[in-house]
Design a protein around this motif. Structure first.
Motif, mmCIF file in Angstrom:
data_model
loop_
_atom_site.group_PDB
_atom_site.id
_atom_site.type_symbol
_atom_site.label_atom_id
_atom_site.label_comp_id
_atom_site.label_asym_id
_atom_site.label_seq_id
_atom_site.Cartn_x
_atom_site.Cartn_y
_atom_site.Cartn_z
ATOM 1 N N VAL A 272 29.038 -66.867 -13.678
ATOM 2 C CA VAL A 272 28.572 -65.684 -14.424
ATOM 3 C C VAL A 272 27.326 -65.116 -13.746
ATOM 4 N N MET A 273 26.426 -66.011 -13.338
ATOM 5 C CA MET A 273 25.169 -65.545 -12.729
ATOM 6 C C MET A 273 25.420 -64.946 -11.342
ATOM 7 N N ALA A 274 26.336 -65.549 -10.586
ATOM 8 C CA ALA A 274 26.660 -64.999 -9.256
ATOM 9 C C ALA A 274 27.283 -63.611 -9.405
ATOM 10 N N ALA A 275 28.127 -63.439 -10.433
ATOM 11 C CA ALA A 275 28.744 -62.127 -10.658
ATOM 12 C C ALA A 275 27.681 -61.105 -11.080
ATOM 13 N N ASP A 276 26.768 -61.525 -11.936
ATOM 14 C CA ASP A 276 25.709 -60.626 -12.403
ATOM 15 C C ASP A 276 24.787 -60.239 -11.231
ATOM 16 N N TYR A 277 24.465 -61.234 -10.402
ATOM 17 C CA TYR A 277 23.618 -60.985 -9.229
ATOM 18 C C TYR A 277 24.329 -59.977 -8.289
ATOM 19 N N SER A 278 25.638 -60.146 -8.114
ATOM 20 C CA SER A 278 26.416 -59.226 -7.267
ATOM 21 C C SER A 278 26.405 -57.815 -7.870
ATOM 22 N N ARG A 279 26.489 -57.740 -9.188
ATOM 23 C CA ARG A 279 26.399 -56.426 -9.862
ATOM 24 C C ARG A 279 25.040 -55.792 -9.581
ATOM 25 N N GLN A 280 23.989 -56.601 -9.649
ATOM 26 C CA GLN A 280 22.640 -56.055 -9.398
ATOM 27 C C GLN A 280 22.491 -55.595 -7.951
ATOM 28 N N LEU A 281 23.161 -56.295 -7.024
ATOM 29 C CA LEU A 281 23.113 -55.867 -5.613
ATOM 30 C C LEU A 281 23.937 -54.600 -5.388
ATOM 31 N N GLY A 282 24.771 -54.284 -6.365
ATOM 32 C CA GLY A 282 25.603 -53.079 -6.261
ATOM 33 C C GLY A 282 26.946 -53.329 -5.594
ATOM 34 N N THR A 283 27.296 -54.623 -5.373
ATOM 35 C CA THR A 283 28.586 -54.883 -4.714
ATOM 36 C C THR A 283 29.715 -55.091 -5.714
ATOM 37 N N LEU A 284 29.406 -55.501 -6.935
ATOM 38 C CA LEU A 284 30.454 -55.756 -7.937
ATOM 39 C C LEU A 284 30.267 -54.785 -9.099
ATOM 40 N N SER A 285 31.386 -54.292 -9.621
ATOM 41 C CA SER A 285 31.259 -53.339 -10.739
ATOM 42 C C SER A 285 30.807 -54.069 -12.004
ATOM 43 N N ALA A 286 30.177 -53.308 -12.908
ATOM 44 C CA ALA A 286 29.734 -53.888 -14.181
ATOM 45 C C ALA A 286 30.942 -54.404 -14.968
ATOM 46 N N ALA A 287 32.082 -53.698 -14.865
ATOM 47 C CA ALA A 287 33.280 -54.116 -15.609
ATOM 48 C C ALA A 287 33.777 -55.472 -15.106
ATOM 49 N N ASP A 288 33.753 -55.673 -13.774
ATOM 50 C CA ASP A 288 34.212 -56.955 -13.226
ATOM 51 C C ASP A 288 33.243 -58.082 -13.590
ATOM 52 N N ALA A 289 31.931 -57.791 -13.538
ATOM 53 C CA ALA A 289 30.956 -58.822 -13.914
ATOM 54 C C ALA A 289 31.179 -59.223 -15.375
ATOM 55 N N GLU A 290 31.473 -58.250 -16.219
ATOM 56 C CA GLU A 290 31.717 -58.535 -17.640
ATOM 57 C C GLU A 290 33.030 -59.334 -17.807
ATOM 58 N N ALA A 291 34.037 -59.020 -16.984
ATOM 59 C CA ALA A 291 35.306 -59.772 -17.067
ATOM 60 C C ALA A 291 35.068 -61.242 -16.723
ATOM 61 N N VAL A 292 34.187 -61.497 -15.766
ATOM 62 C CA VAL A 292 33.875 -62.892 -15.399
ATOM 63 C C VAL A 292 33.209 -63.580 -16.587
ATOM 64 N N ARG A 293 32.225 -62.902 -17.183
ATOM 65 C CA ARG A 293 31.513 -63.493 -18.316
ATOM 66 C C ARG A 293 32.490 -63.809 -19.453
ATOM 67 N N GLN A 294 33.403 -62.859 -19.721
ATOM 68 C CA GLN A 294 34.339 -63.052 -20.843
ATOM 69 C C GLN A 294 35.287 -64.227 -20.595
ATOM 70 N N LEU A 295 35.778 -64.345 -19.345
ATOM 71 C CA LEU A 295 36.729 -65.437 -19.070
ATOM 72 C C LEU A 295 36.019 -66.792 -19.154
ATOM 73 N N VAL A 296 34.806 -66.873 -18.606
ATOM 74 C CA VAL A 296 34.060 -68.140 -18.668
ATOM 75 C C VAL A 296 33.776 -68.496 -20.134
ATOM 76 N N ASP A 297 33.393 -67.507 -20.912
ATOM 77 C CA ASP A 297 33.116 -67.713 -22.336
ATOM 78 C C ASP A 297 34.387 -68.173 -23.068
ATOM 79 N N ALA A 298 35.506 -67.500 -22.805
ATOM 80 C CA ALA A 298 36.768 -67.833 -23.477
ATOM 81 C C ALA A 298 37.246 -69.232 -23.101
ATOM 82 N N THR A 299 36.787 -69.735 -21.957
ATOM 83 C CA THR A 299 37.183 -71.072 -21.498
ATOM 84 C C THR A 299 36.319 -72.152 -22.163
ATOM 85 N N GLY A 300 35.376 -71.718 -22.988
ATOM 86 C CA GLY A 300 34.541 -72.696 -23.698
ATOM 87 C C GLY A 300 33.388 -73.212 -22.857
ATOM 88 N N LEU A 301 33.013 -72.442 -21.838
ATOM 89 C CA LEU A 301 31.916 -72.853 -20.947
ATOM 90 C C LEU A 301 30.672 -72.038 -21.263
#
Ligand code: NAD
Ligand code: GLY
Length: 361
Positions: A272-301
């Motif tokens: 989640v943090m690597a995806a958020d960091y990538s979003r801040q660098l401007g390489t990953l979209s906010a929607a994709d960073a949020e999709a990572v957060r949601q999947l990790v959360d849904a996995t109970g992590l």
């Protein structure tokens, strides 16, 4: 019928057998070695040896056995000493083979003992956790933790074979299963957007009939990456990509104290943090960073620190990461879901702010 993949290393290629039945193909491997009068020994995780005692007795009844508890505390110099004493005591010689059955802890420890005892003996991996099946049993990274950091002492030592039996997962506690899913999600993020989508579309447990196919795909990705950059020496990309989320994860594990977070739990938050960091660098979209957060959360992590940890300690641990070159912190970042890259020169103030936003103090 087991599926077989190969880790294609010149002169040291080895098979990964993926099947259902506990210890499915192992008896044949043991019998072949015994027929050649080569010593055979077993290092097994205590919980696994207990829960699957009948299967182990059938295959290893007359094989000298060392049993140690799983859990991060066992990846220690003290436990390594116990394995050396066991191998010396049972008369292991350079023609011998150590079978190592357990999760990533027993796998990393046993692999390192095999790498170093008598300057190196053969070993087979029998992974029994999801994390070990998709990641730690494949690729030959072995080692232990020391006070200064995780996995700081180790060796590259490839197993002769990996024997995956998905039935082991039926006894794995849900929390451990979910921790293993963090590494599965990692493969989708770094190499296969289709895999990431499949993970989003179902709930995952040992009973899911699609799990063996997911496992196969993860091992395939890992085998390809390891074949191309066994010792993580590529100037960019390469095997280091398998560490997506891990620089954050190792820092969390160390700052919180080993065992407080399961490794896979720390990896989940690290992704989640690597995806958020990538979003801040401007390489990953906010929607994709949020999709990572949601999947990790849904996995109970965890998707933020469970309780505050000092940002100074977390940053100091990141600087001891093995990917640091000439004092330069390299991170694995995302360009999109399914494509990761190594990024030089991480900015400390940005990282500090990131840690604070995930609950560090
Ligand atoms: P683990 O080995 O501690 O196993 C987790 C727990 O599950 C333990 O309590 C164990 O006794 C229990 N267990 C194992 N198999 C079981 C089964 N079938 N049924 C019931 N209980 C079972 O932890 P892990 O998550 O498997 O591995 C984590 C370790 O792997 C970390 O040290 C990490 O650094 C390492 N790792 C290494 C690599 C590599 O490339 N070498 C890659 C990823 C992780
Ligand atoms: N788990 C990271 C690697 O095998 O390189």
């Amino acid at each position: 019928m087991a599926n077989v993949l190969e880790v294609g290393l010149t002169g040291r290629a080895y098979p990964i057998h993926i099947g259902g039945e506990v210890l499915g193909g192992v008896p044949a491997a043991v019998a072949e070695l015994k027929a050649q009068n080569r010593p055979v020994a077993l290092l097994a995780d205590a919980e696994v040896a207990l829960l699957h005692r009948l299967a182990f007795d059938r295959v290893f009844a007359d094989v000298p056995t060392c049993i140690l508890p799983g859990g991060e505390a066992t990846k220690s110099l003290a436990a390594l000493g116990q394995v050396y004493d066991f191998l010396a005591g049972m008369g292991m010689d350079r023609t011998g083979t150590l079978f190592v059955a357990g999760g990533g802890v027993i796998g990393d420890l046993g692999g390192f003992a095999a790498a170093t005892f008598l300057r190196g003996i053969d070993f087979h991996q029998i992974p029994t956790t999801l994390l070990a099946m998709v990641d730690s049993s494949v690729g030959g990274k072995t080692g232990i933790n020391i006070n200064a950091g995780k996995n700081l002492v180790g060796s590259f030592h490839q197993p002769r074979a990996v024997h995956i039996s998905t039935d082991f997962l039926k006894t794995l506690p849900a929390r451990e299963f979910n921790a293993g899913m963090a590494e599965v999600i990692k493969y989708g993020l770094l190499a296969d957007a289709g895999l990431f989508e499949r993970l989003q579309q179902a709930s995952w447990s040992a009973e899911n009939p699609d799990l063996p196919a997911i496992l196969y795909r993860c091992c395939q990705i890992k085998a390809e990456i390891v074949s191309e950059d066994e010792r993580e020496q590529a100037a960019s990309g390469g095997r280091a990509l398998l560490n997506l989320g891990h620089t954050f994860a190792h820092a969390i594990e160390q700052a919180a104290g080993y065992g407080e977070y399961l490794h896979g739990e720390a990896v989940g938050l690290g992704l989640v943090m690597a995806a958020d960091y990538s979003r801040q660098l401007g390489t990953l979209s906010a929607a994709d960073a949020e999709a990572v957060r949601q999947l990790v959360d849904a996995t109970g992590l965890p998707v933020r620190l469970r309780s505050p940890l000092p940002a100074d300690a977390l940053l100091a641990a990141m600087k001891r990461d093995k990917k640091v070159r000439a004092g330069n912190l390299r991170l694995v970042t995302l360009e999109r879901i399914g494509r990761a890259v190594t990024t030089e020169g991480a900015d400390e103030s940005r990282l500090r702010a990131l840690w604070h936003s995930y609950g560090a103090q």
